[in-house]
Enzyme design. Structure first.
Site, PDB file in Angstrom:
ATOM      1  N   LEU A  47       0.822  -1.208   0.000  1.00 38.76           N
ATOM      2  CA  LEU A  47       0.000   0.000   0.000  1.00 38.76           C
ATOM      3  C   LEU A  47       0.852   1.253   0.000  1.00 38.76           C
ATOM      4  O   LEU A  47       0.435   2.309  -0.446  1.00 38.76           O
ATOM      5  CB  LEU A  47      -0.902   0.017   1.235  1.00 38.76           C
ATOM      6  CG  LEU A  47      -1.968  -1.069   1.300  1.00 38.76           C
ATOM      7  CD1 LEU A  47      -2.623  -1.085   2.659  1.00 38.76           C
ATOM      8  CD2 LEU A  47      -3.007  -0.837   0.218  1.00 38.76           C
TER       9      LEU A  47
ATOM     10  N   GLY B  31       6.100   4.080   4.622  1.00 43.24           N
ATOM     11  CA  GLY B  31       6.198   5.257   5.481  1.00 43.24           C
ATOM     12  C   GLY B  31       7.592   5.382   6.063  1.00 43.24           C
ATOM     13  O   GLY B  31       8.515   4.714   5.618  1.00 43.24           O
TER      14      GLY B  31
ATOM     15  N   GLY C  45       8.589   1.896   7.817  1.00 44.10           N
ATOM     16  CA  GLY C  45       8.567   0.620   7.129  1.00 44.10           C
ATOM     17  C   GLY C  45       7.430   0.568   6.118  1.00 44.10           C
ATOM     18  O   GLY C  45       6.642   1.501   6.010  1.00 44.10           O
ATOM     19  N   SER C  46       7.353  -0.534   5.391  1.00 44.15           N
ATOM     20  CA  SER C  46       6.347  -0.653   4.334  1.00 44.15           C
ATOM     21  C   SER C  46       5.029  -1.190   4.874  1.00 44.15           C
ATOM     22  O   SER C  46       4.998  -1.899   5.875  1.00 44.15           O
ATOM     23  CB  SER C  46       6.856  -1.600   3.248  1.00 44.15           C
ATOM     24  OG  SER C  46       8.082  -1.139   2.769  1.00 44.15           O
ATOM     25  N   VAL C  47       3.942  -0.846   4.166  1.00 43.33           N
ATOM     26  CA  VAL C  47       2.608  -1.272   4.582  1.00 43.33           C
ATOM     27  C   VAL C  47       1.998  -2.146   3.495  1.00 43.33           C
ATOM     28  O   VAL C  47       2.090  -1.829   2.308  1.00 43.33           O
ATOM     29  CB  VAL C  47       1.695  -0.043   4.818  1.00 43.33           C
ATOM     30  CG1 VAL C  47       0.369  -0.482   5.388  1.00 43.33           C
ATOM     31  CG2 VAL C  47       2.374   0.946   5.727  1.00 43.33           C
TER      32      VAL C  47
ATOM     33  N   LYS D 293       1.887  -3.446   8.797  1.00 44.24           N
ATOM     34  CA  LYS D 293       3.088  -2.608   8.673  1.00 44.24           C
ATOM     35  C   LYS D 293       4.289  -3.414   9.143  1.00 44.24           C
ATOM     36  O   LYS D 293       4.311  -3.914  10.248  1.00 44.24           O
ATOM     37  CB  LYS D 293       2.914  -1.361   9.536  1.00 44.24           C
ATOM     38  CG  LYS D 293       4.073  -0.427   9.484  1.00 44.24           C
ATOM     39  CD  LYS D 293       3.651   0.969   9.904  1.00 44.24           C
ATOM     40  CE  LYS D 293       4.384   2.001   9.105  1.00 44.24           C
ATOM     41  NZ  LYS D 293       3.679   3.241   8.948  1.00 44.24           N
TER      42      LYS D 293
ATOM     43  N   ASP E  65       5.421  13.341  13.916  1.00 45.15           N
ATOM     44  CA  ASP E  65       5.511  13.331  12.459  1.00 45.15           C
ATOM     45  C   ASP E  65       4.130  13.584  11.841  1.00 45.15           C
ATOM     46  O   ASP E  65       3.662  12.823  10.995  1.00 45.15           O
ATOM     47  CB  ASP E  65       6.096  11.989  12.001  1.00 45.15           C
ATOM     48  CG  ASP E  65       6.715  12.081  10.602  1.00 45.15           C
ATOM     49  OD1 ASP E  65       6.874  13.212  10.100  1.00 45.15           O
ATOM     50  OD2 ASP E  65       7.031  11.033  10.025  1.00 45.15           O
TER      51      ASP E  65
END
Ligand SMILES: *[C@@H]1O[C@H](CO)[C@@H](O)[C@H](O)[C@H]1NC(C)=O
Ligand SMILES: *[C@@H]1O[C@H](CO)[C@@H](O)[C@H](O)[C@H]1NC(C)=O
Ligand SMILES: *[C@@H]1O[C@H](CO)[C@@H](O)[C@H](O)[C@H]1NC(C)=O
Ligand SMILES: *[C@@H]1O[C@H](CO)[C@@H](O)[C@H](O)[C@H]1NC(C)=O
Ligand SMILES: *[C@@H]1O[C@H](CO)[C@@H](O)[C@H](O)[C@H]1NC(C)=O
Ligand SMILES: *[C@@H]1O[C@H](CO)[C@@H](O)[C@H](O)[C@H]1NC(C)=O
Ligand SMILES: *[C@@H]1O[C@H](CO)[C@@H](O)[C@H](O)[C@H]1NC(C)=O
Ligand SMILES: *[C@@H]1O[C@H](CO)[C@@H](O)[C@H](O)[C@H]1NC(C)=O
Length: 837
Positions: A525, A528, A531-533, A548, A644
């Site tokens: 998806l 970030g 890490g990746s989602v 995630k 963030d």
């Protein structure tokens, strides 16, 4: 003729004068240069100073403690940085008292020496044998290096300060091993703030010969290692690499037959960076950020403060959870000012002297009754200091007696055997389970007056009764929990993977379950900062989830689970729900969240073909996000600072209701300066100025980022257009220099000015896609709130709860001032800010 010539010459003179005035006004150095050299005929004394040729560094007599002690040192500092920052000190442990009568000069033996009023050397370069004093010269270079060489040949270096680093390693300096003498050059901390004498902490090449750096305490005890250099980076500190990517530094290992050393440099030599062994025992990297006139901390090791031996000093208690030192009960900092500035190595002193004996005499203590007036304060979950003495006492009571009988004894612990500590207690550390090896309850000796009330026998009985009740309650509670947990486990086993999303329970998944859910992580998806989602689907027609995969996590298993279960209890309609997690080994850490079909806000606002969000929807999103953040800040058990906030971290559900994502992750991932650095680079447009300054971050940093996000919601475009450039005549056209933000492109500044100047007529600022279809009053209110949120002064910014009220029109805000910070930001090319942060 003569008259005309004269007139024209006087005209010329006038022009020259004007030019000169202009030059002086512009601070351009006049042709007469400051002295940069000490020669036999030109010593340095009093308040005279050397200034390097390009004006970067200065050298002279100075007082690092601001004159409190009357001690003077000869040092090098940055010439055009207002915050006096010494980078090298000659006479570190031998100050002089009268700079006017002392001289930094070429001594008769040809060395550069600091001579006291009587002419005897206090400090010397100690390098040359017999060079004549008339022929050598010491030059201060623009790199901060002080070089002693024959006047006839400057490259025949006899001695240089870059080979004799103090506490600061500048670009170009060498932290080296001399192969002829075997001597290793260390980078040794100051003894205390304001005192440049060598302290206890030294960074140096591994004495064992491995190509790595070690941090040593008192020259022997290693407490941090970089790991070996593999040609590209240090294996234990991979962020220190041969090539430092965006920040443009390069690190090099040199090994020849004379010496071996590391050195580093920056591609852009205007970068002002220093690397310091700090009084706290950590090595720290600092960038100077011209725009904010501040040093910005970007690197610190070891990260765990408690890893530094004696970092909290005598009777100081270290806590890794709080990343801070505190004085033990009954003690206060020895030097409150240093302590508040982060130098805690001075430790703590007793508020009340012990009553024991007569001035420390054990015999008197054993005989007299005075011994009974000192008492013991129990500190649970302590790591027991190593230097205790084990005695034969066979019970806790006997152990206490053994300590009572000896006035030097300051604490005891009973862990099956009796351990006593005499004198100052060092390396106290809290936050351990009593059952862990080397940890337990420590009984600290204090004067009786440190305890609120004297203990009577009656009182003791009461306490015992209360204690017994407490134990019974505890046992009961514990057994209930055990039974409940067992039941819960059974339930889970029966339910398999069907998640009951009721009452904040977080499910623990096996890695292979998540592989199955996500079809082996095939549907990505997004990626970030942590890490990746991936998209997944719960079995048996269950809900869609987002999984995630966390990267770069360094946290221990136990702490990770503790954090995750905290996050699992947080429930708010504007916060993404955490459904489960997986933690197997070091690298398989995953989080499972509810899935948001409309993706993140940035895609809606700035996507290639945005299905334009109406003003209604935008306002709704702004209020929702504010509510979510207000909840994190004020209503959770532990206040959570998001760190963030930006459109990427705001997700939209099927009805375009906003949900804040990634909260709590900053803490989950742990305090990692290099990560902060990366994140900052990625999201420079949203960062509060205090991030740049290395100051403590509070919830108001989120308020700032929220304000920046509000502007983007209004305008429908990025505040800082990464990659899109303004024509910039001074730019060389290099890709890095492309992103420039000027007053015309930096939307928040434009908005703030318009708000103030046009008295709230801000409809022109609205996203053109909306075609003016918006409630003018709401737009004005949103811009006003946004402008208050991004004020320089942390206290001037509203809280998120106040933001919610203002956005809903329940309170009215005054017209905000234009933040100074924005003017500064807009005044310079964006790449400068990005590079230095
Ligand atoms: C140089 O050294 C000689 C002795 O070697 C001494 O007489 C002379 O004064 C020194 N010159 C200076 C300028 O210090
Ligand atoms: C010069 O070096 C010697 C030994 O190498 C040392 O004993 C002496 O103290 C040094 N002198 C100064 C002024 O640093
Ligand atoms: C210095 O000079 C003396 C005699 O002039 C000589 O014996 C000695 O070896 C020289 N030392 C060095 C290091 O050159
Ligand atoms: C200057 O010193 C360097 C290094 O010692 C040497 O290589 C070079 O030949 C010298 N130059 C002159 C002109 O003496
Ligand atoms: C530091 O080391 C020296 C010798 O290596 C030793 O004499 C001294 O006691 C040590 N200091 C402390 C505070 O332990
Ligand atoms: C920095 O770089 C510029 C241009 O490359 C050069 O002229 C200047 O001397 C350099 N300054 C230093 C201190 O190396
Ligand atoms: C202990 O006694 C000595 C002299 O007997 C005195 O100098 C010192 O100040 C005393 N210390 C305390 C803590 O009373
Ligand atoms: C008790 O503590 C001492 C000192 O820290 C240690 O040497 C000893 O092994 C400990 N004993 C037990 C049973 O943990």
């Amino acid at each position: 003729m003569a008259g005309a010539a004269r007139a024209s010459s006087s005209l010329l003179d006038h022009a020259t004068l004007v030019l000169l005035i202009a030059l002086v006004a512009a601070h351009v150095p006049l042709p007469v240069r400051a002295q940069d050299t000490v020669t036999a005929g030109r010593p340095l004394s009093g308040d005279a100073k050397l200034v390097s040729r390009g004006g970067k560094f200065a050298m002279g007599f100075f007082q690092p403690d601001g004159g409190v002690s009357g001690r003077w040192y000869v040092g090098i500092w940055y010439n055009n940085i207002a915050v006096r920052t010494p980078v090298w000190v000659a006479n570190r442990d031998r100050p002089v008292s009268d700079p006017a009568a002392s001289r930094l000069a070429i001594a008769p033996d040809g060395n550069l020496a600091l001579l006291d009023p009587s002419g005897s050397p206090v400090w010397s370069t100690n390098a040359t044998g017999n060079a004549s004093n008339a022929t050598v010269a010491a030059v201060l270079l623009d790199t901060g290096n002080l070089v002693l060489a024959p006047a006839s040949n400057a490259s025949d270096v006899l001695w240089q300060s870059f080979d004799h680093i103090g506490d600061t390693w500048l670009p170009g300096g060498k932290l080296r091993r001399d192969k002829a003498t075997g001597a290793i050059q260390g980078m040794t901390s100051w003894r205390a703030r304001g005192d440049p004498a060598p302290g206890m902490y030294t960074l140096q090449l591994d004495p064992a010969g491995a190509p790595q750096y070690v941090l040593l305490w008192n020259g022997t005890r290693k407490y941090w290692l970089t790991g070996d250099w593999n040609g590209r980076f240090f294996t234990g500190a991979p962020e220190v690499a041969a090539s430092g990517g965006d920040s443009g530094y390069s690190f090099r290992f040199v090994d020849n037959d004379r010496e071996s050393y590391f050195t580093y440099s920056f591609a852009d030599n205007s970068t002002v960076y220093r690397f310091v062994t700090d009084v706290s025992g950590q090595v720290k990297g600092w960038f100077w950020v011209e725009a904010f006139q501040r040093w910005n901390l970007v690197y610190a090791e070891p990260k765990a403060r408690c890893a530094v031996p004696r970092g909290c000093g005598a009777f100081g208690v270290c806590s890794d959870a709080a990343a801070a030192c505190a004085c033990a009960r009954g003690f206060t900092p020895r030097d409150a000012v240093s302590w508040s500035l982060g130098d805690t190595t001075g430790g703590c002193v007793r508020n009340t002297e012990l009553q024991c004996g007569n001035n420390g005499s054990a015999a008197a203590a054993a005989a007299g009754s005075g011994t009974k007036v000192d008492r013991f304060f129990r500190m649970d979950g302590m790591r027991l200091p190593e230097d205790g003495r084990v005695t034969g006492a066979a019970s806790s009571d006997e152990c206490e007696s053994a300590c009572v009988g000896n006035c030097a004894c300051s604490a005891y612990a009973y862990n099956g055997s009796c351990v006593l500590w005499n004198g100052e207690l060092q390396n106290l550390e809290e936050g351990y389970g009593n059952q862990l090896a080397g940890a337990g309850s420590l009984y600290l000796r204090l004067a009786a007056s440190e305890f609120p009330m004297a203990r009577s026998h009656k009182r003791r009985t009461v306490e015992i009764a209360v204690g017994a009740t407490a134990i019974v309650c505890f046992v009961l509670a514990a057994s209930i929990i055990v039974v409940r947990t067992a039941m819960a486990r059974r339930t889970k086993r029966i339910q398999g993977l069907t998640i009951t999303t009721a009452e904040g329970r977080v499910t623990r998944f096996e890695y292979r379950d998540l592989q199955a859910l996500t079809k082996n992580f095939s549907d990505k998806l997004g990626g970030g900062s942590f890490g990746s989602v991936f998209r997944g689907q719960l079995p048996n027609g269950g809900a869609a989830v987002a999984v995630k995969k966390l990267e770069g996590l360094r946290q221990g298993e136990k702490q990770f689970r503790a954090e995750v279960s905290t996050l699992g209890t947080i429930q708010h309609v504007n916060l993404i729900r955490l459904l489960g997690f997986c933690s197997e080994g070091g690298d398989r850490r995953l989080l499972v969240y509810e899935y948001m079909p409309n993706g993140s806000l940035d895609r809606q606002l700035f996507g290639a073909t945005p299905p334009t969000l109406s003003w209604r929807a935008r306002h709704h999103i702004a209020v929702g996000v504010a509510k979510g953040l207000a909840y994190l800040h004020d209503e959770c058990r532990d206040r959570i600072i998001h760190c963030d906030v930006k459109p990427e971290n705001i997700l939209l559900d099927a009805g375009f209701a906003p949900k804040v994502a990634d909260f709590g992750l900053a803490k989950l991932v742990g305090r990692d300066f290099s990560r902060v650095l990366t994140t900052m680079r990625g999201t420079v447009g949203y960062l509060a100025p205090e991030w740049i300054g290395g100051e403590a971050i509070t919830a108001k940093a989120d308020v700032f980022s929220y304000g920046m996000t509000l502007f983007e919601i209004v305008s429908g475009r990025r505040n800082v257009e990464h990659g899109k450039s303004e024509p910039d005549s001074s730019s060389s056209g290099a890709g890095d220099h492309a992103a420039t933000a000027t007053a015309t492109t930096f939307f928040p500044l434009l908005a703030a000015r318009r708000l103030v100047e046009a008295e709230g007529d801000v409809k022109a600022l609205l996203d053109p896609e909306l075609g003016g279809d918006a409630n003018a009053e709401e737009v004005r209110r949103v811009c006003k709130v946004a402008c208050w949120c991004i004020q320089d002064d942390v206290d001037a910014r509203p809280t998120m709860a106040e933001v919610v009220k203002a956005l809903e029109g329940l309170t009215d805000l005054e017209m905000p001032p234009v933040p100074r910070y924005l003017e500064v930001l807009a005044g310079r090319p964006m790449h400068q800010i990005q590079q230095t942060t």
